[in-house]
Motif scaffolding. Structure first.
Motif, PDB file in Angstrom:
ATOM      1  N   CYS A  14     -33.014  -2.893 -41.186  1.00  0.00           N
ATOM      2  CA  CYS A  14     -32.438  -2.475 -42.453  1.00  0.00           C
ATOM      3  C   CYS A  14     -33.083  -1.141 -42.838  1.00  0.00           C
ATOM      4  O   CYS A  14     -34.085  -0.745 -42.241  1.00  0.00           O
ATOM      5  CB  CYS A  14     -32.662  -3.537 -43.525  1.00  0.00           C
ATOM      6  SG  CYS A  14     -34.179  -3.323 -44.458  1.00  0.00           S
ATOM      7  N   MET A  16     -35.043  -0.368 -45.017  1.00  0.00           N
ATOM      8  CA  MET A  16     -36.437  -0.511 -45.414  1.00  0.00           C
ATOM      9  C   MET A  16     -37.313  -0.921 -44.233  1.00  0.00           C
ATOM     10  O   MET A  16     -38.505  -1.129 -44.374  1.00  0.00           O
ATOM     11  CB  MET A  16     -36.575  -1.550 -46.531  1.00  0.00           C
ATOM     12  CG  MET A  16     -35.844  -1.214 -47.792  1.00  0.00           C
ATOM     13  SD  MET A  16     -36.236   0.437 -48.400  1.00  0.00           S
ATOM     14  CE  MET A  16     -37.997   0.252 -48.670  1.00  0.00           C
ATOM     15  N   CYS A  18     -36.930  -3.741 -42.278  1.00  0.00           N
ATOM     16  CA  CYS A  18     -37.032  -5.163 -41.947  1.00  0.00           C
ATOM     17  C   CYS A  18     -36.222  -5.424 -40.673  1.00  0.00           C
ATOM     18  O   CYS A  18     -35.169  -4.843 -40.465  1.00  0.00           O
ATOM     19  CB  CYS A  18     -36.469  -6.052 -43.047  1.00  0.00           C
ATOM     20  SG  CYS A  18     -37.039  -5.638 -44.697  1.00  0.00           S
ATOM     21  N   CYS A  33     -29.632  -7.180 -46.268  1.00  0.00           N
ATOM     22  CA  CYS A  33     -30.854  -7.641 -45.628  1.00  0.00           C
ATOM     23  C   CYS A  33     -31.333  -8.925 -46.304  1.00  0.00           C
ATOM     24  O   CYS A  33     -31.495  -8.972 -47.516  1.00  0.00           O
ATOM     25  CB  CYS A  33     -31.934  -6.567 -45.734  1.00  0.00           C
ATOM     26  SG  CYS A  33     -33.539  -7.123 -45.146  1.00  0.00           S
ATOM     27  N   ARG A  35     -34.181 -10.192 -46.315  1.00  0.00           N
ATOM     28  CA  ARG A  35     -35.539 -10.079 -46.873  1.00  0.00           C
ATOM     29  C   ARG A  35     -35.575  -9.260 -48.136  1.00  0.00           C
ATOM     30  O   ARG A  35     -36.162  -9.654 -49.125  1.00  0.00           O
ATOM     31  CB  ARG A  35     -36.488  -9.460 -45.833  1.00  0.00           C
ATOM     32  CG  ARG A  35     -37.261 -10.513 -45.070  1.00  0.00           C
ATOM     33  CD  ARG A  35     -38.560  -9.962 -44.535  1.00  0.00           C
ATOM     34  NE  ARG A  35     -39.545  -9.704 -45.564  1.00  0.00           N
ATOM     35  CZ  ARG A  35     -40.694  -9.114 -45.330  1.00  0.00           C
ATOM     36  NH1 ARG A  35     -41.001  -8.720 -44.119  1.00  0.00           N
ATOM     37  NH2 ARG A  35     -41.542  -8.895 -46.304  1.00  0.00           N
ATOM     38  N   CYS A  36     -34.958  -8.055 -48.091  1.00  0.00           N
ATOM     39  CA  CYS A  36     -35.135  -7.150 -49.219  1.00  0.00           C
ATOM     40  C   CYS A  36     -33.827  -6.823 -49.928  1.00  0.00           C
ATOM     41  O   CYS A  36     -33.840  -6.159 -50.952  1.00  0.00           O
ATOM     42  CB  CYS A  36     -35.818  -5.864 -48.770  1.00  0.00           C
ATOM     43  SG  CYS A  36     -34.759  -4.797 -47.795  1.00  0.00           S
TER      44      CYS A  36
HETATM   45 ZN   LIG Z   1     -34.868  -5.319 -45.539  1.00  0.00          ZN
END
Ligand SMILES: [Zn+2]
Ligand SMILES: [Zn+2]
Length: 336
Positions: A14, A16, A18, A33, A35-36
């Motif tokens: 992603c 960021m 991840c 994503c 996660r984020c």
């Molecule tokens: Zn992410």
């Protein structure tokens, strides 16, 4: 079962950073994503082209914004003619004192075209603008010469003058500002000083929103102007985030750097990502804040809410990130 499904999948990252495992069927699609929450794109498979297709690709359709040798067409950029003796050093004093010009670059330099001279009675001239713009673009694409351009006024900044373009607002440190650091071009707008053409008395400036400025400086640098104009100011030339971890969920909370420039530009949409305690710096995601009802269900009472860590008053310090681009309902699967 699940493991079998994942076999044959591959890893993407992603924005960021991840790591996300996706499968072949996700190619060409956009996801969020896990996660984020950042939107990410799963690249298509590289396709081998046939010779015929390669030949076709070699003759691309006309690029948008290109008219003859003029490229990077931008509409309605604010041009300010400033007579230093008459200048009022006051915030926003030049915000509405501008002429809207279209602009384009070529190896000859930067062309500014005035399409209509004034608003006219009941904005009559404003209505003529699209037709005048089309005629000007047609002239550049076919005749090519600037002589006889069907517009009331034009300014050509020769290519050798582009290096002299400089930041006027915000002013880089250790540069003397005529405006004494006051945002005369409008709060959180960005202004560039143009070199003088001939012996004119007025000093000319172009002013931009953030997205316009990014587009303009990229074109300016490519045409031979300064590289990274604005890099020595607080203008965010690219999107940058400071990232935090939510106190409750460990979820990544992003804070967009240079927020006021985004807030002043309608082309960006922002979303509330979280909150920071003004006292101890603790960060809580907006999701967690809702869940924990800090400052009430809607967060209106957050300024006086008690921080779960330092027990002081949380204060009103919202964090914003860029909203994900509007979801395309046919192309956005629930992922992974
Ligand atoms: Zn992410
Ligand atoms: Zn605190």
């Amino acid at each position: 079962m699940i493991r079998q499904k994942l076999r044959g999948g591959f890893v993407v990252y992603c924005p960021m950073g991840c790591k996300i495992r996706v499968s072949e069927r996700h190619r060409g699609r956009t996801g969020k994503c896990p996660r984020c929450g950042s939107p990410f794109f799963v690249p298509l498979k590289p396709v081998r082209k046939t010779e015929a297709e390669t030949a076709e690709a070699a003759a691309p359709p006309p690029e948008p914004g290109v008219f003859g040798k003029w490229r990077g067409w931008m509409e309605n950029v604010h041009l300010h003619a400033v007579v230093p003796q008459k200048l009022k050093i006051k915030a926003d004093s030049l915000l509405k004192d501008f002429q809207a010009v279209d602009l384009a670059f070529s190896e000859d330099g930067l062309l500014l075209v005035t399409l209509v001279t004034a608003a006219g009675l009941f904005g009559a001239n404003e209505k003529k603008k699209p037709a005048v713009r089309a005629a000007v673009q047609q002239h550049l694409a076919t005749v090519g010469k600037l002589d006889g351009l069907p517009a009331p006024a034009q300014r050509l900044y020769p290519v050798e003058s582009l290096k002299q373009f400089s930041m006027a607002q915000p002013t880089p440190p250790d540069v003397d500002s005529l405006f004494a650091g006051v945002p005369v071009f409008g709060t959180n707008r960005i202004a560039v000083k143009l070199p003088k053409l001939g012996d004119e008395t007025a000093v000319h400036y172009l002013s931009f929103s953030l997205s316009e400025f990014r587009e303009f400086t990229a074109r300016l640098a490519a045409a031979g102007g300064p590289d990274n104009l604005g890099a020595d100011t607080d203008v965010p030339l690219v999107d940058n985030y400071q990232t935090f971890k939510c106190h409750y969920t460990d979820q990544v909370v992003q804070e967009l750097i240079g927020l006021p420039y985004y807030q002043a530009d309608k082309s960006f949409s922002l979303q509330l990502s979280g909150w920071r305690c003004g006292k101890c710096g603790l960060v809580v995601s907006e999701d967690a804040r809702k869940k924990e009802k800090i400052g009430g269900l809607n967060g209106k009472g957050i300024a006086k809410a008690v921080c779960p860590k330092c027990k002081g008053k949380f204060g009103n310090h919202p964090l914003y990130s860029l909203a994900a681009p509007a979801a395309n309902p046919t192309a956005t699967p629930a992922m992974p």
